[in-house]
Design a protein around this motif. Sequence first.
Motif, PDB file in Angstrom:
ATOM      1  N   PRO A  86       0.831  -1.211   0.000  1.00 19.62           N
ATOM      2  CA  PRO A  86       0.000   0.000   0.000  1.00 19.62           C
ATOM      3  C   PRO A  86       0.864   1.260   0.000  1.00 19.62           C
ATOM      4  O   PRO A  86       2.028   1.230   0.384  1.00 19.62           O
ATOM      5  CB  PRO A  86      -0.800  -0.128   1.298  1.00 19.62           C
ATOM      6  CG  PRO A  86       0.066  -0.960   2.181  1.00 19.62           C
ATOM      7  CD  PRO A  86       0.802  -1.903   1.281  1.00 19.62           C
ATOM      8  N   VAL A 146      -0.215   3.398   5.272  1.00 20.35           N
ATOM      9  CA  VAL A 146      -0.728   2.506   6.312  1.00 20.35           C
ATOM     10  C   VAL A 146      -0.945   3.353   7.562  1.00 20.35           C
ATOM     11  O   VAL A 146      -0.036   4.046   8.008  1.00 20.35           O
ATOM     12  CB  VAL A 146       0.254   1.355   6.630  1.00 20.35           C
ATOM     13  CG1 VAL A 146      -0.275   0.497   7.767  1.00 20.35           C
ATOM     14  CG2 VAL A 146       0.512   0.511   5.393  1.00 20.35           C
ATOM     15  N   TRP A 182      -5.161   0.238   5.208  1.00 21.04           N
ATOM     16  CA  TRP A 182      -4.232   0.341   4.082  1.00 21.04           C
ATOM     17  C   TRP A 182      -4.896   1.153   2.980  1.00 21.04           C
ATOM     18  O   TRP A 182      -6.055   0.947   2.635  1.00 21.04           O
ATOM     19  CB  TRP A 182      -3.879  -1.033   3.527  1.00 21.04           C
ATOM     20  CG  TRP A 182      -3.066  -1.890   4.443  1.00 21.04           C
ATOM     21  CD1 TRP A 182      -2.721  -1.634   5.735  1.00 21.04           C
ATOM     22  CD2 TRP A 182      -2.508  -3.165   4.129  1.00 21.04           C
ATOM     23  NE1 TRP A 182      -1.989  -2.664   6.242  1.00 21.04           N
ATOM     24  CE2 TRP A 182      -1.834  -3.623   5.283  1.00 21.04           C
ATOM     25  CE3 TRP A 182      -2.517  -3.971   3.001  1.00 21.04           C
ATOM     26  CZ2 TRP A 182      -1.167  -4.845   5.321  1.00 21.04           C
ATOM     27  CZ3 TRP A 182      -1.859  -5.189   3.025  1.00 21.04           C
ATOM     28  CH2 TRP A 182      -1.183  -5.616   4.171  1.00 21.04           C
TER      29      TRP A 182
END
Length: 132
Positions: free
Chosen positions: A58, A61, A71
Amino acid sequence: MIRIILLGFAVLLGLSACGGVPQQSYTEGEQNLTVGTVQKEIHIGMSGAEVAAAMGSPNIVTTDKKRRETWIYDKISQQVRARRSGAYGTLILFSGSSETGSLDRSQRTLTVIIKFDENGLVRDFAYHTSRF
């Protein structure tokens, strides 16, 4: 002899009079992440490892007050298409050329938000896509 020379010039002029460049396109920043991937691969109850295998790492976070992770995937894809065409002619005392072109751009965005529960399993997810 003069006929051969004139014929040679005529052939050269015919071969070089018109030239065109085919349409070219390329994409910057294109990712394999699509809405179809999210719809097909992501579901409630998945582990973080399964999400990472399906979608990669991602961009962001975060955690909430209960220490549950969220995420965020934020992808931007830009497509640029260039078109050129031109003509060129030559004769012993005369030469000339002409060229025109255009540039088309489009951009797509995809934002995916995946929320995990206390056990690290997907509890909710959402996505948004746009094209302009």
